[in-house]
Enzyme design. Structure first.
Site, PDB file in Angstrom:
ATOM      1  N   ASP A  67       0.811  -1.219   0.000  1.00 31.20           N
ATOM      2  CA  ASP A  67       0.000   0.000   0.000  1.00 31.20           C
ATOM      3  C   ASP A  67       0.844   1.269   0.000  1.00 31.20           C
ATOM      4  O   ASP A  67       2.060   1.226   0.201  1.00 31.20           O
ATOM      5  CB  ASP A  67      -0.948  -0.006   1.215  1.00 31.20           C
ATOM      6  N   ASN A 136      -7.451  -3.044  13.834  1.00 29.42           N
ATOM      7  CA  ASN A 136      -8.796  -3.489  13.472  1.00 29.42           C
ATOM      8  C   ASN A 136      -8.761  -4.725  12.573  1.00 29.42           C
ATOM      9  O   ASN A 136      -9.765  -5.090  11.977  1.00 29.42           O
ATOM     10  CB  ASN A 136      -9.568  -2.350  12.788  1.00 29.42           C
ATOM     11  N   HIS A 138      -6.915  -5.073   9.825  1.00 28.22           N
ATOM     12  CA  HIS A 138      -6.691  -4.859   8.390  1.00 28.22           C
ATOM     13  C   HIS A 138      -5.373  -5.466   7.930  1.00 28.22           C
ATOM     14  O   HIS A 138      -4.419  -5.602   8.692  1.00 28.22           O
ATOM     15  CB  HIS A 138      -6.803  -3.372   8.004  1.00 28.22           C
ATOM     16  N   GLU A 143      -9.611  -1.942   5.136  1.00 27.99           N
ATOM     17  CA  GLU A 143     -10.363  -1.575   6.327  1.00 27.99           C
ATOM     18  C   GLU A 143     -11.629  -2.416   6.452  1.00 27.99           C
ATOM     19  O   GLU A 143     -12.016  -3.116   5.507  1.00 27.99           O
ATOM     20  CB  GLU A 143     -10.702  -0.083   6.250  1.00 27.99           C
TER      21      GLU A 143
HETATM   22  C1  GLP Z   1      -0.213   0.031   8.598  1.00 26.03           C
HETATM   23  C2  GLP Z   1       0.023  -0.774   7.334  1.00 26.03           C
HETATM   24  C3  GLP Z   1      -0.288  -2.242   7.554  1.00 26.03           C
HETATM   25  C4  GLP Z   1       0.420  -2.751   8.791  1.00 26.03           C
HETATM   26  C5  GLP Z   1       0.013  -1.934   9.983  1.00 26.03           C
HETATM   27  C6  GLP Z   1       0.647  -2.446  11.259  1.00 26.03           C
HETATM   28  O1  GLP Z   1      -1.560   0.204   8.847  1.00 26.03           O
HETATM   29  N1  GLP Z   1      -0.760  -0.287   6.250  1.00 26.03           N
HETATM   30  O2  GLP Z   1       0.137  -2.987   6.413  1.00 26.03           O
HETATM   31  O3  GLP Z   1       0.083  -4.087   8.994  1.00 26.03           O
HETATM   32  O4  GLP Z   1       0.409  -0.596   9.719  1.00 26.03           O
HETATM   33  O5  GLP Z   1       1.404  -1.478  11.875  1.00 26.03           O
HETATM   34  P1  GLP Z   1       2.312  -1.715  13.152  1.00 26.03           P
HETATM   35  O6  GLP Z   1       3.313  -2.757  12.795  1.00 26.03           O
HETATM   36  O7  GLP Z   1       2.928  -0.375  13.363  1.00 26.03           O
HETATM   37  O8  GLP Z   1       1.407  -2.139  14.244  1.00 26.03           O
END
Ligand code: GLP
Length: 291
Positions: A67, A136, A138, A143
């Site tokens: 993304d 959540n 994702h 989402e």
């Molecule tokens: C963002 C990314 C996700 C990732 C998430 C987890 O939302 N788009 O791909 O899984 O962060 O983040 P963290 O590792 O900081 O909890």
């Protein structure tokens, strides 16, 4: 789906990096799907270390990130392109031309999404997809209510996701409202995937993703449909799983994990390939018995 619970975040991260390294050694032209977020930073740090100390070679591999934020240019400090360059790409011998992220500044976002899908397909699809998980549930930025068959597209970020990402931005209002993300269906097309989750704050959502019903409200539950999916957790992230004894038992007894049980052991034969080979052998052995 397989669930591997390691004693702490370092051990979980190390295991993920070693599986990636083994796949890369087996297939230098590996097409990797990459993720961002704080959890992934230590995976990339470990891969960089392997590159420096063990000569792990990224020169022929190709990468596709899940993304990118809409409205942030590639050199913006909070763009995922910047994150990837900083944490991995500029620290290893990867060819930047082989690294791909959606362009969040594209004038035609719909065309950009379609093009990203074409680019992935044109490279033969993703061999190994690395995943984190949002609070959540994702994957990427899929989402709640993301269709289980969704493809790369623009998504509005939920308030939970924006709040989760606030610490990474100078001010809360600077967290973008939209992102381009590979869809749940695009992710499920990969040949193998590994999700890494660490820390207590991921425990509840991990339990839902693994042991709850499949629902578009939690895109990570879709991984239950994937034939080659491994979740690697630390004890904290796995602390709300009901069947953790069983997951430990599988890890201790599954032959494919043999080279990975010790904290430090030589990189072994391909994981997913070895698993497929073992399955083939058992089918052949079974057919011999039946003949
Ligand atoms: C963002 C990314 C996700 C990732 C998430 C987890 O939302 N788009 O791909 O899984 O962060 O983040 P963290 O590792 O900081 O909890």
């Amino acid at each position: 789906m397989e669930v591997v619970i390691r004693p702490n975040a370092d051990a979980a991260t190390d295991l993920v990096a070693r599986v990636i390294a083994r796949e890369l050694r087996d297939n230098p032209r590996l097409v990797m799907g990459l993720a961002t977020g704080r959890t992934m930073e230590s995976v990339y740090a470990r891969l960089v270390q392997m590159h420096r100390e063990e000569g792990l070679d990224f020169s022929a591999c190709r990468t596709f990130n899940l993304d990118e934020y809409v409205g942030l240019s590639s050199n913006h400090a909070n763009s995922y392109r910047h994150y990837m360059n900083h944490h991995l790409f500029l620290q290893v011998n990867i060819d930047l031309q082989n690294t791909h992220l959606p362009d969040g500044m594209a004038a035609d976002l719909v065309a950009e999404c379609a093009n990203y899908e074409r680019l992935i397909a044109g490279n033969g699809g993703i061999d190994l997809q690395l995943l984190g998980i949002g609070q959540n549930g994702h994957l990427g930025f899929n989402e709640p209510l993301s269709a289980l068959r969704s493809r790369t597209r623009v998504k509005i970020l939920s308030p939970v996701t924006r709040a989760q990402n606030v610490p990474l931005f100078p001010r809360p209002d600077l967290v973008p409202h939209r992102a381009i993300t590979m869809g749940v269906g695009s992710i499920l097309d990969c040949r193998g995937c590994i999700l890494l989750a660490t820390g207590e704050e991921k425990a509840a959502i991990v339990a839902k993703a693994v042991e709850g019903p499949i629902t578009s409200m939690i895109s990570a539950t879709a991984l239950q449909l994937h034939p080659e999916c491994t979740l690697i957790l630390d004890e904290a992230a796995g602390s709300q799983l009901k069947e953790s004894d069983y997951y430990h038992w599988v890890f201790e007894n599954q032959p494919e994990w043999e080279p990975f049980r010790a904290v430090s052991s030589p990189i072994a034969k391909s994981g997913f390939q070895a698993k497929r080979q073992l399955e083939k052998q058992s089918v052949e052995a079974m057919s011999d018995v039946l003949e």
